[in-house]
Motif scaffolding. Structure first.
Motif, PDB file in Angstrom:
ATOM      1  N   ARG A  63       0.864  -1.184   0.000  1.00  0.00           N
ATOM      2  CA  ARG A  63       0.000   0.000   0.000  1.00  0.00           C
ATOM      3  C   ARG A  63       0.894   1.224   0.000  1.00  0.00           C
ATOM      4  O   ARG A  63       1.349   1.689   1.037  1.00  0.00           O
ATOM      5  CB  ARG A  63      -0.920  -0.034   1.207  1.00  0.00           C
ATOM      6  CG  ARG A  63      -1.742  -1.316   1.210  1.00  0.00           C
ATOM      7  CD  ARG A  63      -3.164  -1.136   1.638  1.00  0.00           C
ATOM      8  NE  ARG A  63      -3.887  -2.387   1.459  1.00  0.00           N
ATOM      9  CZ  ARG A  63      -4.474  -3.040   2.436  1.00  0.00           C
ATOM     10  NH1 ARG A  63      -4.463  -2.572   3.652  1.00  0.00           N
ATOM     11  NH2 ARG A  63      -5.120  -4.167   2.177  1.00  0.00           N
ATOM     12  N   SER A  89       5.024  -5.908   3.462  1.00  0.00           N
ATOM     13  CA  SER A  89       3.818  -5.186   3.826  1.00  0.00           C
ATOM     14  C   SER A  89       3.379  -5.454   5.256  1.00  0.00           C
ATOM     15  O   SER A  89       3.640  -6.519   5.807  1.00  0.00           O
ATOM     16  CB  SER A  89       2.677  -5.603   2.880  1.00  0.00           C
ATOM     17  OG  SER A  89       1.482  -4.942   3.222  1.00  0.00           O
ATOM     18  N   HIS A  91       0.299  -5.694   5.731  1.00  0.00           N
ATOM     19  CA  HIS A  91      -0.967  -6.367   5.446  1.00  0.00           C
ATOM     20  C   HIS A  91      -0.717  -7.804   5.001  1.00  0.00           C
ATOM     21  O   HIS A  91      -0.007  -8.034   4.036  1.00  0.00           O
ATOM     22  CB  HIS A  91      -1.738  -5.588   4.378  1.00  0.00           C
ATOM     23  CG  HIS A  91      -1.911  -4.156   4.751  1.00  0.00           C
ATOM     24  ND1 HIS A  91      -2.871  -3.738   5.632  1.00  0.00           N
ATOM     25  CD2 HIS A  91      -1.205  -3.052   4.406  1.00  0.00           C
ATOM     26  CE1 HIS A  91      -2.769  -2.427   5.798  1.00  0.00           C
ATOM     27  NE2 HIS A  91      -1.762  -1.986   5.068  1.00  0.00           N
ATOM     28  N   ASP A  93      -3.430 -10.015   4.559  1.00  0.00           N
ATOM     29  CA  ASP A  93      -4.709 -10.589   4.137  1.00  0.00           C
ATOM     30  C   ASP A  93      -4.550 -11.277   2.781  1.00  0.00           C
ATOM     31  O   ASP A  93      -3.687 -10.921   1.979  1.00  0.00           O
ATOM     32  CB  ASP A  93      -5.779  -9.496   4.068  1.00  0.00           C
ATOM     33  CG  ASP A  93      -5.392  -8.377   3.118  1.00  0.00           C
ATOM     34  OD1 ASP A  93      -5.929  -8.349   1.997  1.00  0.00           O
ATOM     35  OD2 ASP A  93      -4.535  -7.540   3.489  1.00  0.00           O
ATOM     36  N   SER A  96      -4.596  -9.018  -0.502  1.00  0.00           N
ATOM     37  CA  SER A  96      -3.347  -8.308  -0.807  1.00  0.00           C
ATOM     38  C   SER A  96      -2.307  -9.267  -1.366  1.00  0.00           C
ATOM     39  O   SER A  96      -1.626  -8.953  -2.357  1.00  0.00           O
ATOM     40  CB  SER A  96      -2.792  -7.625   0.450  1.00  0.00           C
ATOM     41  OG  SER A  96      -3.641  -6.597   0.885  1.00  0.00           O
TER      42      SER A  96
END
Length: 134
Positions: A63, A89, A91, A93, A96
């Motif tokens: 991101r 990252s 993230h 999930d 992603s």
């Protein structure tokens, strides 16, 4: 007798957080076989620097301003096909991870991974001939 040092793995770091970019640069540059060629703070800058510097590995935030991680990965893969792509990252999930994998990323590390794993992943990606270009 002059001995030429072995070539260093050239890495581009792309992360909009300057603290993380600086930390990654310091970590990677402490390794004798790795050189950080640049640290980009947005996706557009990362793509331009990848084209200019042609690193072996681009370590990409997922991101990131200026188009996002998946766009950045696709553009680098299209413009500099021999550069191997890794994601780094906060993230983890599945969406992603899947987006980055579909963009050509072959290694996905979560921020907070041990430093030894970050370094090992860069070496592993370089050794693998990733991105299907070789």
């Amino acid at each position: 007798m002059n001995r030429t040092p072995p070539p260093r793995l050239r890495v581009l770091v792309a992360d909009d957080n300057p603290v993380i970019g600086d930390a990654l640069r310091a970590l990677l540059e402490s390794e004798p076989d790795i050189e950080v060629v640049a640290v980009a703070v947005d996706a557009g800058e990362a793509v331009a620097l990848a084209e200019l510097l042609v690193p072996e590995v681009a370590l990409l935030d997922v991101r990131i301003p200026g188009g996002g991680g998946a766009w950045m990965a696709r553009e680098i893969r299209r413009r500099v096909p021999h550069t191997r792509l890794m994601a780094f990252s906060a993230h983890s999930d599945t969406r992603s991870i899947a987006q980055m994998a579909s963009a050509g990323v072959t290694e996905y590390l979560v921020k907070g991974s041990p430093n030894t794993e970050i370094v090992a992943a860069i070496r592993r990606v370089c050794a693998s001939g990733a991105n299907g270009t070789e």
